[in-house]
Motif scaffolding. Structure first.
Motif, PDB file in Angstrom:
ATOM      1  N   THR A 176       0.838  -1.198   0.000  1.00  0.00           N
ATOM      2  CA  THR A 176       0.000   0.000   0.000  1.00  0.00           C
ATOM      3  C   THR A 176       0.876   1.253   0.000  1.00  0.00           C
ATOM      4  O   THR A 176       0.591   2.224  -0.698  1.00  0.00           O
ATOM      5  CB  THR A 176      -0.938   0.006   1.219  1.00  0.00           C
ATOM      6  OG1 THR A 176      -1.516  -1.289   1.329  1.00  0.00           O
ATOM      7  CG2 THR A 176      -2.035   1.022   1.075  1.00  0.00           C
TER       8      THR A 176
ATOM      9  N   GLU B 217      -7.944  -5.803   5.008  1.00  0.00           N
ATOM     10  CA  GLU B 217      -8.701  -6.922   5.571  1.00  0.00           C
ATOM     11  C   GLU B 217     -10.170  -6.550   5.460  1.00  0.00           C
ATOM     12  O   GLU B 217     -10.511  -5.386   5.221  1.00  0.00           O
ATOM     13  CB  GLU B 217      -8.305  -7.151   7.026  1.00  0.00           C
ATOM     14  CG  GLU B 217      -8.436  -5.882   7.812  1.00  0.00           C
ATOM     15  CD  GLU B 217      -8.020  -6.004   9.264  1.00  0.00           C
ATOM     16  OE1 GLU B 217      -8.433  -6.969   9.907  1.00  0.00           O
ATOM     17  OE2 GLU B 217      -7.326  -5.105   9.728  1.00  0.00           O
ATOM     18  N   PRO B 218     -11.039  -7.527   5.667  1.00  0.00           N
ATOM     19  CA  PRO B 218     -12.456  -7.185   5.611  1.00  0.00           C
ATOM     20  C   PRO B 218     -12.780  -6.181   6.716  1.00  0.00           C
ATOM     21  O   PRO B 218     -12.257  -6.287   7.818  1.00  0.00           O
ATOM     22  CB  PRO B 218     -13.149  -8.529   5.889  1.00  0.00           C
ATOM     23  CG  PRO B 218     -12.123  -9.577   5.599  1.00  0.00           C
ATOM     24  CD  PRO B 218     -10.801  -8.957   5.916  1.00  0.00           C
TER      25      PRO B 218
ATOM     26  N   THR C   2     -11.220  -1.124  -0.515  1.00  0.00           N
ATOM     27  CA  THR C   2     -10.450  -1.579  -1.676  1.00  0.00           C
ATOM     28  C   THR C   2      -9.811  -2.932  -1.415  1.00  0.00           C
ATOM     29  O   THR C   2      -9.009  -3.068  -0.502  1.00  0.00           O
ATOM     30  CB  THR C   2      -9.348  -0.563  -2.010  1.00  0.00           C
ATOM     31  OG1 THR C   2      -8.450  -0.479  -0.887  1.00  0.00           O
ATOM     32  CG2 THR C   2      -9.924   0.820  -2.279  1.00  0.00           C
TER      33      THR C   2
ATOM     34  N   TRP D 235      -7.260  -5.815  -2.625  1.00  0.00           N
ATOM     35  CA  TRP D 235      -6.153  -6.139  -3.526  1.00  0.00           C
ATOM     36  C   TRP D 235      -5.063  -6.818  -2.723  1.00  0.00           C
ATOM     37  O   TRP D 235      -5.253  -7.125  -1.556  1.00  0.00           O
ATOM     38  CB  TRP D 235      -5.659  -4.900  -4.267  1.00  0.00           C
ATOM     39  CG  TRP D 235      -5.203  -3.736  -3.439  1.00  0.00           C
ATOM     40  CD1 TRP D 235      -5.972  -2.964  -2.596  1.00  0.00           C
ATOM     41  CD2 TRP D 235      -3.885  -3.188  -3.372  1.00  0.00           C
ATOM     42  NE1 TRP D 235      -5.208  -1.982  -2.032  1.00  0.00           N
ATOM     43  CE2 TRP D 235      -3.917  -2.082  -2.486  1.00  0.00           C
ATOM     44  CE3 TRP D 235      -2.676  -3.499  -3.989  1.00  0.00           C
ATOM     45  CZ2 TRP D 235      -2.789  -1.319  -2.192  1.00  0.00           C
ATOM     46  CZ3 TRP D 235      -1.557  -2.727  -3.704  1.00  0.00           C
ATOM     47  CH2 TRP D 235      -1.627  -1.647  -2.814  1.00  0.00           C
TER      48      TRP D 235
ATOM     49  N   THR E 147      -0.460  -7.683  -2.449  1.00  0.00           N
ATOM     50  CA  THR E 147       0.907  -7.378  -2.891  1.00  0.00           C
ATOM     51  C   THR E 147       1.089  -7.857  -4.334  1.00  0.00           C
ATOM     52  O   THR E 147       1.676  -7.172  -5.168  1.00  0.00           O
ATOM     53  CB  THR E 147       1.918  -8.109  -1.974  1.00  0.00           C
ATOM     54  OG1 THR E 147       1.644  -7.748  -0.622  1.00  0.00           O
ATOM     55  CG2 THR E 147       3.350  -7.735  -2.323  1.00  0.00           C
TER      56      THR E 147
HETATM   57  C1  WT7 Z   1      -4.627  -9.799   1.576  1.00  0.00           C
HETATM   58  C2  WT7 Z   1      -3.490  -9.178   0.849  1.00  0.00           C
HETATM   59  C3  WT7 Z   1      -3.443  -4.824  -0.469  1.00  0.00           C
HETATM   60  C4  WT7 Z   1      -2.741  -4.056   0.480  1.00  0.00           C
HETATM   61  C5  WT7 Z   1      -2.715  -4.524   1.879  1.00  0.00           C
HETATM   62  C6  WT7 Z   1      -2.528  -5.988   2.134  1.00  0.00           C
HETATM   63  C7  WT7 Z   1      -6.625  -9.043   2.507  1.00  0.00           C
HETATM   64  C8  WT7 Z   1      -6.747  -6.739   1.484  1.00  0.00           C
HETATM   65  C9  WT7 Z   1      -8.869  -6.286   1.689  1.00  0.00           C
HETATM   66  C10 WT7 Z   1     -10.215  -5.779   1.721  1.00  0.00           C
HETATM   67  C11 WT7 Z   1     -10.879  -7.815   2.654  1.00  0.00           C
HETATM   68  C12 WT7 Z   1      -8.637  -7.584   2.195  1.00  0.00           C
HETATM   69  C13 WT7 Z   1      -6.908 -10.227   1.619  1.00  0.00           C
HETATM   70  C14 WT7 Z   1      -5.738 -10.228   0.662  1.00  0.00           C
HETATM   71  N1  WT7 Z   1      -7.307  -7.838   2.054  1.00  0.00           N
HETATM   72  N2  WT7 Z   1      -7.681  -5.807   1.264  1.00  0.00           N
HETATM   73  N3  WT7 Z   1     -10.512  -4.554   1.292  1.00  0.00           N
HETATM   74  N4  WT7 Z   1     -11.177  -6.591   2.206  1.00  0.00           N
HETATM   75  N5  WT7 Z   1      -9.650  -8.347   2.668  1.00  0.00           N
HETATM   76  O1  WT7 Z   1      -1.715  -6.578   1.166  1.00  0.00           O
HETATM   77  O2  WT7 Z   1      -0.295  -8.059   2.577  1.00  0.00           O
HETATM   78  O3  WT7 Z   1      -0.627  -8.535   0.136  1.00  0.00           O
HETATM   79  O4  WT7 Z   1      -2.480  -8.879   1.793  1.00  0.00           O
HETATM   80  O5  WT7 Z   1      -5.215  -8.839   2.451  1.00  0.00           O
HETATM   81  O6  WT7 Z   1      -6.913 -11.390   2.404  1.00  0.00           O
HETATM   82  O7  WT7 Z   1      -5.476 -11.474   0.088  1.00  0.00           O
HETATM   83  P1  WT7 Z   1      -1.201  -8.027   1.393  1.00  0.00           P
END
Ligand code: WT7
Length: 645
Positions: free
Chosen positions: A307, A384-385, A408, A410, A412
């Motif tokens: 992020t 996260e949710p 949002t 998404w 990594t």
């Molecule tokens: C995992 C990715 C993307 C930047 C921060 C984390 C969870 C991410 C949401 C959301 C529900 C979410 C998922 C995903 N996640 N955004 N809006 N609603 N779950 O990046 O460390 O790559 O983690 O974060 O589980 O797979 P990351």
């Protein structure tokens, strides 16, 4: 979904340039003619030295994709130089330190000069195009300069979160063979000192290939110094010219590597490339945050996470925005700090994580009510949710029911936002990331890989490539195929579960693999387990997640001591310390349960599914236990769980 839980587009967003109708038709077009769609965006949003020959080529099912083949560009030029004609004097980076009296700002011209000086300094230290540079920094502007300076000379940065331990840092430096580290003497967060340079010294004891360490003087404390290897950032950059010819990069040249947790212990070096990544982050930033000329945008993430890369540095700067960077903590010195920053800097768009929102909500409204927050126009969440209560608090209390919340989704690996509301286009449902971004085709599959049509729940996968898709895991393309492409052939497998409702809105239900999400940060169960078993008193360990009201998930560890070891509170605190020193403070278990044995299949695989239920006190229906090698283990575990004491 009941009607009262639907939030229509607020009045003042009705006139936004994106409407529901426009979204629907653009979305259809982006899927029908993806190459036309993306080439049009690439012309409009990005400056090129040379145009591309083909928009997209590759074999998605093998994870071999290339976007804008033949095109040449430089990311730092897109984030800086191209804005100089119009906004040399506009603030690019607005910085607030740990305490309120530390403030700095850099115009686009100053950003240009700082980045060029550093780029020249890196060259002087022998960094070449393609070399990997590790960045282990506090949240200071120099962290952004470092990323952009690497991009300017074609070096590949690998930012490591400043909260990671020397061991984790060492693993990452070795994995991608960095020869240079950029750090600071110390970080300061919430008044607490983080010994960055000392951590680097420790990590480098086993990294013979690192020839130089560039150290920003930040806290000013005395630090250990290795003559010949260590250089002060300030003295080395002071004498450099403020111009540096940008390296002409090919579209598919790597831009950076960023480590993330997977289901095995070894972190994965996610590699992103130049054109696709900068195009996708630029376009999503513009659409999702509805960024308007002159606004102040604040992403509260750390540069050590994706992020911070995509939506604190690259996306905003490529759009010529003013991006705010904050070095401190949300509660420092108290829970009004965030809102105080919003007022003082007149922040228009704020982007943060549900865990921060829940923690702030728990402190009560008085801290928020002290501020005006009238500058806020849009709110965002990620990581996260978000539970509907927290969403509603964010919307109603923080945003005074005026600001849409963009939830949002998404990863990594996706490089940029994939499922999200577009302000003005979507009625919002608290807890739902709503609909796919343009050009993105999510699908739900059951465990056998059958596509779920219409409303339903299943494994969230993506069909077809998008420009900022992960290209490889550094040094291990096979692992990338196994992790993302082989589980459901023909699709990118996200590792998340999701539900699609009757309006086509997506609701992320969480990870379906052995990945934990603590305060929105990913940790592999194996990483934490590997740290625990390093202790000589530990025979075996298994960790699972339990729900946590603030962090989303917390770590619950089942630990089997060695025969000659006695469980004790001292041992427990030693284990907690060990996880912090091996991985970082985010890896500390909330709860340790001593076990005689762990539930395993006959082939020896730990059944985490059962442990997860026991940890959550959900023991009425443990599911199929017939494959357990020794079913008697279960009763002992239940009797000694946190719920039976
Ligand atoms: C995992 C990715 C993307 C930047 C921060 C984390 C969870 C991410 C949401 C959301 C529900 C979410 C998922 C995903 N996640 N955004 N809006 N609603 N779950 O990046 O460390 O790559 O983690 O974060 O589980 O797979 P990351």
């Amino acid at each position: 979904m009941s009607e009262k839980n639907i939030y229509p587009v607020p009045d003042h967003f009705q006139q936004a340039w994106m409407t529901d109708e426009k979204y629907q038709s653009l979305y259809r077009y982006s899927l029908e003619k993806p190459e036309e769609f993306w080439s049009c965006k690439a012309e409009h949003y990005i400056n090129w030295f040379r145009p591309w020959n083909s928009v997209y080529e590759g074999d998605f099912s093998k994870g071999e994709v290339s976007w804008f083949r033949g095109g040449q560009l430089n990311v730092s030029v897109n984030c800086i130089d191209r804005h100089l004609e119009k906004r040399a004097d506009q603030t690019a980076i607005l910085w607030e330190g740990d305490t309120q009296d530390e403030q700095k700002s850099y115009t686009y011209q100053q950003l240009h000069d700082e980045v060029c000086k550093l780029a020249n300094a890196l060259k002087q230290l022998g960094v070449n195009r393609g070399d990997r540079v590790c960045i282990y920094m506090p949240m200071i502007p120099e962290a952004a300069f470092a990323m952009l300076a690497c991009a300017r000379i074609g070096a590949v940065h690998a930012v490591v979160f400043g909260g990671f331990s020397p061991n984790s840092l060492q693993d990452r430096i070795l994995d991608c063979d960095c020869q240079m580290v950029i750090t600071a003497d110390e970080g300061i967060r919430g008044g607490r000192v983080i010994p960055l340079k000392a951590n680097v010294d420790e990590a480098l004891q086993c990294c013979p290939d690192v020839h130089s360490v560039l150290v920003v003087k930040y806290s000013g404390s005395d630090i250990n110094w290795v003559e010949g290897r260590d250089h002060w950032y300030q003295s080395l950059t002071a004498t450099q010219p403020a111009d540096c010819e940008p390296e002409i990069m090919d579209a598919e040249d790597p831009l950076f590597i960023l480590y993330t947790s997977g289901s095995t212990g070894k972190p994965k070096g996610v590699q992103h490339t130049t054109a696709g990544y900068i195009l996708y982050t630029t376009v999503t930033f513009h659409y999702v945050f509805d960024y308007r000329e002159g606004e102040v945008y604040w992403c509260a993430a750390d540069v050590g996470w994706i992020t911070g890369h995509s939506y604190m540095v690259y996306g905003p700067l490529s759009n010529g925005a003013t991006t705010l960077m904050y070095a401190g903590l949300p509660f420092w010195p108290d829970a009004s700090r965030i809102w105080d920053i919003v007022d003082r800097h007149q922040v228009n768009i704020a982007y943060t994580a549900p865990t921060a929102i829940r923690a702030l909500m728990a402190k009560g409204n008085a801290y928020v009510d002290k501020s005006s927050r009238s500058s806020l126009r849009l709110l965002g969440t990620v990581g996260e949710p978000i539970n509907p209560e927290a969403w509603q608090w964010y919307y109603k209390v923080v945003g005074n029911s005026r600001c849409p919340v963009v939830d949002t989704w998404w990863q990594t690996e996706t490089g940029g936002i994939m499922i999200t509301p577009l302000p003005g286009a979507n009625a919002l449902k608290p807890g739902s990331a709503t609909r796919p971004f343009l050009g993105i085709r999510p699908d739900l599959l059951d465990d056998d890989g059958n596509k779920i049509v219409g409303p339903g729940e299943g494994n969230l996968v993506i069909s077809g490539s998008w420009p900022s898709q992960i290209r490889t895991l550094y040094g291990d393309h096979q692992r990338m195929l196994d992790t993302y492409f082989n589980r459901f052939p023909g699709y990118y497998c996200t590792g998340d579960g999701a539900r699609r409702d009757e309006d086509g809105y997506y609701w992320i239900t969480g990870r379906v693999d052995d990945v934990l999400s603590v305060s929105g940060h990913r940790l592999g169960t194996a990483e934490v387990e590997n740290a625990l078993v390093l202790h000589q008193a530990v025979a075996e360990a298994a960790v699972v997640s339990i729900p946590d009201p603030v962090k989303g998930e917390a770590i619950y560890a089942f630990v089997t001591p060695m025969d000659d070891a006695e469980p004790s509170t001292e041992l427990e605190s030693e284990l907690i310390k060990l996880t912090a020193s091996e991985i970082g403070p985010i890896a500390k278990p909330k709860r340790i349960q001593w076990t005689k044995a762990l539930p395993k299949t006959r082939s020896g695989k730990i059944m985490r599914r059962i442990l997860r239920k026991i940890a959550r006190g959900d023991t009425d229906n443990l599911g199929d236990t017939t494959t357990l090698a020794d079913p008697s283990v279960i009763n002992h575990l239940i009797e000694h769980s946190a719920y039976c004491q």
